[in-house]
Design a protein around this motif. Structure first.
Motif: not given
Lengths: 593, 578
Positions: B66-88
C-alpha cells in the motif's frame, strides 16, 4: 481576503448572492462528508456475517436521503456559482471601464496601462474560472476531510486522533506551497507585465528601431526583459515544485499513519475487523480529496493574485465628484485664481497663476517650454486637481461641477492626438454623435478633413488605424480639430504646437479659429505669430505665473518679454535649411517681397 | 489547416518534447499506481475479515505494498508535472524570442494591419495560453486514459458486473456532455474572435483614455469599448446559459456521493445474491470513486486546451509571416549616393502610392521632397531605408540595390530623423545611443550639444540617466531634438529627415533648425519639406504629385518654369508668416 476581493469585483449589490453561494458550497462540502461517513455503517452491515439485511436497508435508505440532500446542495451551488461567473463575464469589463474612466489622468502611467490591459483580459477569465471550476473542488476538498476526521473520532478515537493530528502538518505544508506560489507568481506576473510593455514598445517603435538598426539583431532592453521573465518563471518552478512535493508528501504520510495505526489495532486485536476495514476505506476518502486540493490550491492562489490586482484597480479613487453639482451660469468663461500646481508637489509648475478669459473672447498663451502652458489646459479639463487656488469654468469651480457638464462645456485639441480605430467619419463624429450631415461637412471643410477625404480612395470610410496610425501626423491633427469643432462646445482649448506641423495645417487651424471667433471662447497655446496676432489678449507665461498680459500692440510697445519672443520667432520663421558650405546662389533667385 | 508536424512552432517545441514524453510516461505510471493502495487495502481487508489478523508478516507485506503504491504515485505524478513545466518554461522563452525576432523582420506594412493589442496577445497572452497544453494537457490526457482503463481492467478481472457497476452512472453525463459539446469548435472560434476584439478594445480604451474623458461618457470611444465587451459577454452567456442547468444536473452523476450510493446499493444487491465477494465490492467502491477524477480534470482543462490550440495556431501564423527577404550575397554601399530607378510602390491593399520614380542624389547634396499632403513624399523617403520593398524598379544606396545590403550595413549608411520620434523606455543617454550602443558618454554629450538639447538634459535631476517617462517628461519639441541627437551620433553618410520636426516645437524652432543644418553638413540629405522657404536653397527640389515626380530642379528654375512649384510658392508667399 479572497471574499473581500470578490465583493469589490462583483459590486456591493451582489453581496447577498455571494454569501448565499458560499453557504451552499459549505453545505455541499458538509453533506458530502456525511455521505462518505455513512460508508462505515453501510460497510459494517455489508461485511457482517451473516449479511444484516435489515440494518443494511436502513443505512442505505439513510445514505439515499443524504445523497439527495447532497444533490440539492450541489445543484444550488453549481447554479449560483455559474450565475456569479456570468455576472463577472457580463459586467466586469463594463464596471472596470466605467471606473477607470473616472480616474484622474495622472493615474495612467505607461506601466499602469500595461498592467490594466493585462488584468482586464486575463483577470476576467480567471475570476470566471474561480466560480466555475476552482472553488468547488478546493472547498469540498477541505471540508469533506474535516467531517471525515471528526467522524473517525467518533468511530474510533485512535484513528480519529491520528487524522486530526496530521491536519496541522498537512495545512502547514499546503500553506507553504501556496504561499510560495503566490509570492513567485507575483514576480512572474510583474516580469510578464514588464516584458509585455517592452514588446508593445518594440512593435510601436519599429520605424525608429529599424532606422537605427536595432530591430534586426537583439534589442537589449527587450532581450533583458525576456530574460528576466524567463528567470522569474524558472525561479517559480524551483521554489514551488519542492514545496508542492512536500505538501503532497504530507497527505501521503497522513494516509500512511492512518493505515499503520489501523494495522497496529488489527494486529493487537483492539478493533473489530469489519469496522476497521470500513475505516480504512474512509481513510482513503480522507486522503484522496486532500491530494486533489493540494494540486488545485496553487491554482486558486494564482487566481487570487489576479483577483487582488483587479480589486486594486477598483480601489483607486476617482477625483471627488460634488454631491450637489454647481451650475455653470456664465457659459464660456474661464478663470484661474491664485492657482498653485505641480505634478510632483515638490516641483511646482504653476505658482499663483491668475487670469480671466471672458466668454466669447480669444486668448493666446505664449511662453517657453516647460512654463506650464499645457498644464493650464489639463487643469481646465480637471485631469488633476489644483493644490491651492481655484480653476473656474463657466463661473463655477471645476471641483464643484459634474464631470459630464464640464466635459460638455469644453472641446480640445491637445498635443497627444489619439484616434480610435474606425472610419474617418467615426473619428470626426466622436465630437458629437448626433451632428447633422451638414454640420459634419462644415467642420470637415474648416479643419481640412475634406481635403483628406477627397484624396483617399475610400473617402469618409477610410480606416484610421489604432491610435490613428494609418494617417500621417498632420492628418491626425486635422481630424482632431474637426472633431473639436463639431462638438460646438462653448469653450475651445487648442494647443497649436502639434496643430501647426506645416503651412497647410496651419492655415486650416487658423481658419477654424477665425470661424469660431465671437461664437465660442478660444484659449490657444499659440506658437505661430499669425495666431498670436489674432488674439484679443495675450498672456505671457513665465515661472508659473503671468509675466505680461495685453493686446499685441500694447505688449510690443511695452518692449518686454513678449517683444523679445516676437523678434526671436520672426527670425525662426525666416529660416532656411542650407548647408553652410554651399554657395548661397539660390537666394538670388528669390523674388524680393 | 497546415500540418502541425512541419509548423514553425512544432520545430521550436521539438527540443523540449522529450521531457514532455517522459512526463507522459510518468503520468501514466502515477495514474495507475493510484489504484495500487486500494487494491491492496481490499486484500488487507480480506486478511482481516478472515480472522488472520495475527499473520503479521502478511499484514506487513500488504501494508508495505500500500505504502509503495502511495509513494510511487506521489513521486511519479509530481515528477511528471515538474518535467512538463520545465519543458514549457524552455519552450516559452524560445518561442518568445522567435516571435520578437519575427516582429523585427516583417515588413513595416504588417504593423498597419495588426494592432499592438494583437502583438501583445501573440507574444504574451498566446504564449501563456500555450502553457496549459505543454505543462498540463499531455499529462492530464495520459492520466485520463490510463486511470479509467486500468481501473476498469482491474474490476473486469475481479468481476465484470463490478466493472459495470463502477461506470453505471457515467452514461448520463456522457450523453449530456455530448449534447453540450455540439458545435463546440465553431463556438469557441467565435468566442476567440470576439475576445480578441475585447483585447484590442481594452488597449485602445486605455491608450485613448484622455479622449474618452474629453468627450465624456456618451462619447463613441467608450461605447466602442462597450460594444466589444458586450458583444463578447452576450455571445458567451448566450451560449452557456442554457447549458448550465443541464451541466449542474448531470455532473452529479460523477459526484462522490452519487457513485457511492450506486455502488453500495448495487453491490448490496449482488452481495445478497451471493454473486460477489464482500472485499471485491470494497475494492470496486474505492476504485469507482476515483475513476471520474482524471476525466473531470481533463474536462476542466478543456477550455484551456482549446485556448491553447487556438493560441498555437495564431503563433504559427505569426511565425509563418513572410519577412523582408535578407540579402543572399550582401554587398556594401560604395558611396553616399541615393538612386531611385523607375520605382513604383503599392500598398498592401493594392492602392498605388508611387509610380515611375527616377531620382538621383549626389553625395553631399541636399534634395528636398515637396508637394501637397499625400503626394508620396514620406513613402519615397522610407523606401531608401527599406522600410518597405519596392513593387517595381530599384532603390540603390551607394550603387547597390538596398535589397542586397545587409540590414546592419544599410543602417550604418542611412540615418533618419522621423516625424514620430520613437522615444523608448530607458535613459536619455541610451535613447541617444540607439544607433551606436557602444558610444562613449563624451560622444553622446557632443551629439546632444549639437542638437541643442544638452542644456535641457542637464536640468533634469538625473541628467543623462533620467528615464524617459519616469524622471524625464519631455515636450514634443524636446523629444524631436533628442531624435536629432540620435541621428547625429549615428553619423551616417546619408540622412533622411522630416522637416516638419522643426516646426513641432516652435519654442525652439530656431535652435532645431540650427541643429538640422549642422546635421546636414557634408552628408547626402533627403528632406521631406513642408515649408518651401526652408528649402529654397536645396541643390535639388523634387515636386511630387499623386505619387509621381511632377517637377525637379533648383528653386530659380522651378519658379521660372511657372509650374506646380511656382503655384505652391505663390500660395505660401501669399500667406505670410505674420
Amino acid at each position: 481576503m479572497l471574499i473581500a476581493d470578490l465583493l469589490k469585483i462583483l459590486g456591493p449589490q451582489r453581496r447577498g448572492a455571494l454569501y448565499r453561494y458560499f453557504a451552499w458550497l459549505l453545505a455541499y462540502g458538509v453533506l458530502e462528508g456525511l455521505a462518505v461517513t455513512l460508508l462505515v455503517p453501510v460497510l459494517r452491515a455489508l461485511l457482517a456475517q451473516p449479511l444484516d439485511m435489515g440494518a443494511l436497508t436502513g443505512w442505505l435508505l439513510a445514505l439515499g436521503g443524504v445523497v439527495l440532500c447532497c444533490c440539492i446542495a450541489r445543484y444550488q451551488q453549481s447554479m449560483q456559482g455559474f450565475n456569479l461567473a456570468l455576472v463577472v463575464l457580463t459586467s466586469l469589463h463594463r464596471r472596470l471601464g466605467d471606473h477607470v474612466a473616472t480616474l484622474p489622468l495622472g493615474w495612467f502611467s505607461g506601466e499602469r496601462i500595461g498592467r490594466l490591459s493585462q488584468s482586464a483580459t486575463n483577470g476576467t477569465l480567471m475570476v470566471t474560472n474561480i466560480f466555475a471550476h476552482l472553488l468547488t473542488p478546493v472547498v469540498t476538498g477541505l471540508v469533506t476531510p474535516c467531517i471525515i476526521a471528526l467522524a473517525m473520532l467518533i468511530f474510533d478515537w485512535r484513528l480519529g486522533l491520528c487524522a486530526l493530528l496530521s491536519a496541522p502538518l498537512i495545512l502547514l505544508a499546503h500553506r507553504r506551497a501556496s504561499a510560495a506560489i503566490g509570492r513567485t507568481e507575483e514576480a512572474v506576473d510583474h516580469a510578464a507585465a514588464q516584458a509585455g510593455s517592452r514588446v508593445v514598445e518594440f512593435a510601436r517603435q519599429q520605424p525608429a528601431l529599424r532606422a537605427f538598426g536595432q530591430a534586426l539583431g537583439s534589442y537589449p532592453p527587450l532581450e533583458a526583459a525576456i530574460t528576466a521573465q524567463k528567470q522569474a518563471g524558472g525561479s517559480m518552478l524551483d521554489q514551488t515544485f519542492p514545496r508542492l512535493f512536500a505538501s503532497g508528501l504530507a497527505v501521503q504520510l497522513a494516509f500512511l499513519a492512518l493505515i499503520l495505526t489501523g494495522l497496529a489495532l488489527a494486529a493487537s486485536g483492539a478493533a473489530d475487523p469489519a469496522g476497521l476495514v470500513a475505516l480504512l476505506v474512509l481513510a482513503a476518502r480522507f486522503a484522496g480529496p486532500l491530494t486533489e486540493t493540494a494540486a488545485r490550491s496553487g491554482l486558486l492562489r494564482m487566481a487570487g493574485n489576479d483577483l487582488r490586482r483587479l480589486a486594486a484597480i477598483f480601489d483607486e479613487k476617482p477625483l471627488p465628484e460634488p454631491a450637489e453639482p454647481a451650475r455653470m451660469d456664465q457659459p464660456g468663461s474661464i478663470a484661474f485664481d491664485e492657482v498653485h500646481f505641480g505634478y510632483d508637489p515638490a516641483q511646482p509648475v504653476l505658482r499663483g497663476l491668475s487670469f480671466q478669459v471672458p466668454s466669447g473672447s480669444m486668448v493666446a498663451i505664449v511662453g517657453a517650454s516647460g512654463a506650464g502652458k499645457s498644464t493650464i489646459i489639463r487643469l481646465i479639463m480637471r485631469f488633476f486637481d489644483v493644490q491651492a487656488g481655484a480653476v473656474r469654468v463657466g463661473g463655477a469651480d471645476v471641483r464643484e461641477v459634474a464631470t459630464a457638464d464640464l466635459m460638455a462645456a469644453i472641446a480640445t485639441v491637445t498635443q497627444d492626438v489619439y484616434l480610435f480605430d474606425g472610419t474617418l467619419e467615426q473619428a470626426v463624429r466622436l465630437g458629437r454623435a448626433d451632428a447633422t450631415e451638414a454640420e459634419l461637412r462644415h467642420a470637415a471643410d474648416l479643419a481640412g478633413v475634406t481635403e483628406i477625404v477627397a484624396r483617399l480612395p475610400q473617402g469618409w470610410q477610410t480606416r484610421v488605424g489604432e491610435g490613428g496610425a494609418l494617417l500621417s501626423g498632420g492628418e491626425r491633427q486635422r481630424v482632431s480639430v474637426a472633431r473639436a469643432l463639431l462638438k460646438q462646445a462653448p469653450i475651445l482649448l487648442l494647443d497649436e504646437a502639434t496643430a501647426a506641423l506645416d503651412p497647410e495645417n496651419e492655415r486650416y487651424v487658423q481658419r477654424s479659429i477665425a470661424a469660431l471667433r465671437g461664437r465660442a471662447t478660444v484659449l490657444v497655446i499659440a506658437h505661430r505669430l499669425r495666431t498670436v496676432s489674432m488674439a484679443d489678449r495675450i498672456l505671457v507665461l513665465a515661472d508659473g505665473h503671468v509675466a505680461e498680459a495685453g493686446s499685441h500692440a500694447e505688449l510690443m510697445q511695452a518692449g518686454g518679454a513678449y517683444a523679445a519672443f516676437w523678434h526671436e520667432r520672426q527670425r525662426a520663421e525666416g529660416w532656411r535649411l542650407l548647408p553652410r558650405d554651399q554657395p548661397m546662389a539660390p537666394a538670388r533667385d528669390q523674388p524680393s517681397p | 489547416m497546415t500540418s502541425i508536424i512541419d509548423s514553425p512552432l512544432a520545430a521550436l517545441r521539438r527540443p523540449a518534447m522529450g521531457l514532455v514524453r517522459l512526463g507522459m510516461v510518468l503520468g501514466a505510471v502515477g495514474a495507475l499506481s493510484q489504484l495500487l493502495p486500494f487494491i491492496f487495502i481490499a486484500r488487507l481487508g480480506e486478511l482481516l475479515l478472515a480472522g488472520s489478523s495475527q499473520d503479521r508478516a502478511a499484514l506487513a507485506g500488504l501494508g508495505a505494498l500500500v505504502v509503495a503504491g502511495l509513494f510511487i504515485g506521489w513521486a511519479a505524478n509530481g515528477a511528471a508535472l515538474w518535467l512538463t513545466h520545465i519543458a514549457d518554461h524552455r519552450i516559452q522563452a524560445d518561442v518568445r524570442r522567435a516571435l520578437v525576432a519575427k516582429l523585427g523582420r516583417v515588413p513595416l506594412g504588417w504593423y498597419a494591419e495588426n494592432t499592438t493589442g494583437a502583438v501583445r496577445k501573440a507574444v504574451q497572452g498566446d504564449l501563456e495560453d500555450l502553457h496549459h497544453m505543454v505543462a498540463h494537457h499531455y499529462v492530464d490526457l495520459t492520466a485520463a486514459i490510463a486511470l479509467p482503463l486500468g481501473g476498469i481492467a482491474y474490476l473486469v478481472w475481479l468481476d465484470w458486473r463490478l466493472a459495470l457497476l463502477a461506470v453505471a452512472s457515467f452514461p448520463i453525463y456522457a450523453l449530456a456532455y455530448g449534447w453540450m459539446m455540439r458545435g463546440f469548435g465553431a463556438k469557441m472560434a467565435q468566442l476567440d474572435a470576439s475576445f480578441a476584439q475585447v483585447n484590442t478594445a481594452i488597449v485602445e480604451f486605455v491608450h485613448g483614455i484622455a479622449v474618452v474623458k474629453g468627450f465624456g461618457r456618451a462619447g463613441e470611444a467608450h461605447s466602442a469599448y462597450r460594444a466589444a465587451v458586450d458583444g463578447f459577454s452576450q455571445r458567451y452567456a448566450g451560449w452557456v446559459r442554457p447549458l448550465l442547468r443541464l451541466e449542474a444536473l448531470t455532473s452529479m452523476a460523477l459526484s462522490v456521493p452519487v457513485i457511492l450510493l450506486v455502488s453500495l446499493s448495487g453491490g448490496a444487491w449482488l452481495l445478497a445474491d451471493g454473486q460477489i465477494a464482500p472485499m471485491d465490492l470494497l475494492a470496486e467502491i474505492m476504485v469507482a470513486v476515483i475513476l471520474p477524477q482524471s476525466l473531470l480534470t481533463l474536462n476542466q482543462g478543456l477550455m484551456a486546451e482549446r485556448k491553447a490550440a487556438a493560441a498555437a495556431s495564431r503563433i504559427d501564423t505569426l511565425l509563418r509571416t513572410p519577412e523582408l527577404p535578407a540579402a543572399v550575397h550582401p554587398r556594401l554601399p560604395r558611396d553616399a549616393t541615393i538612386c531611385f530607378n523607375n520605382v513604383s510602390f503599392q500598398y498592401p491593399d493594392g492602392a498605388t502610392a508611387l509610380s515611375g520614380i527616377d531620382l538621383y542624389c549626389r553625395p553631399g547634396t541636399v534634395t528636398a521632397l515637396v508637394g501637397p499632403s499625400g503626394a508620396g513624399k514620406s513613402t519615397l523617403a522610407k523606401l531608401a531605408a527599406r522600410f518597405h520593398d519596392v513593387s517595381g524598379g530599384v532603390v540603390r544606396i551607394g550603387g547597390i540595390d538596398v535589397r542586397d545590403i545587409a540590414g546592419e550595413a544599410l543602417y550604418r549608411h542611412v540615418g533618419f530623423v522621423l516625424q514620430e520620434v520613437g522615444l523608448l523606455h530607458g535613459s536619455i543617454a541610451d535613447n541617444i545611443r540607439l544607433g551606436r550602443p557602444e558610444s562613449p558618454m563624451a560622444a553622446v554629450m557632443a551629439a546632444a550639444r549639437a542638437a541643442q538639447i544638452h542644456d535641457r538634459i542637464q536640468q533634469l535631476p538625473q541628467g543623462y540617466d533620467s528615464i524617459i517617462g519616469a524622471g524625464a517628461q519631455l515636450s514634443g519639441g524636446e523629444a524631436q531634438r533628442l531624435s536629432i541627437a540620435r541621428a547625429l551620433l549615428a553619423d551616417t553618410p546619408i540622412l533622411i529627415l522630416d522637416e516638419a520636426t522643426a516646426h513641432a516645437d516652435p519654442d525652439s524652432e530656431a535652435r532645431i533648425q540650427d541643429a538640422l543644418s549642422a546635421a546636414a553638413r557634408g552628408r547626402t540629405v533627403l528632406v521631406i519639406a513642408h515649408r518651401l522657404s526652408s528649402i529654397a536653397g536645396a541643390d535639388q527640389i523634387v515636386v511630387m504629385r499623386d505619387g509621381t515626380i511632377a517637377e525637379c530642379g533648383r528653386h530659380g528654375a522651378l519658379l521660372a518654369s511657372g509650374g506646380l512649384y511656382a503655384a505652391l510658392w505663390q500660395a505660401e508667399q501669399g500667406e505670410p508668416a505674420c
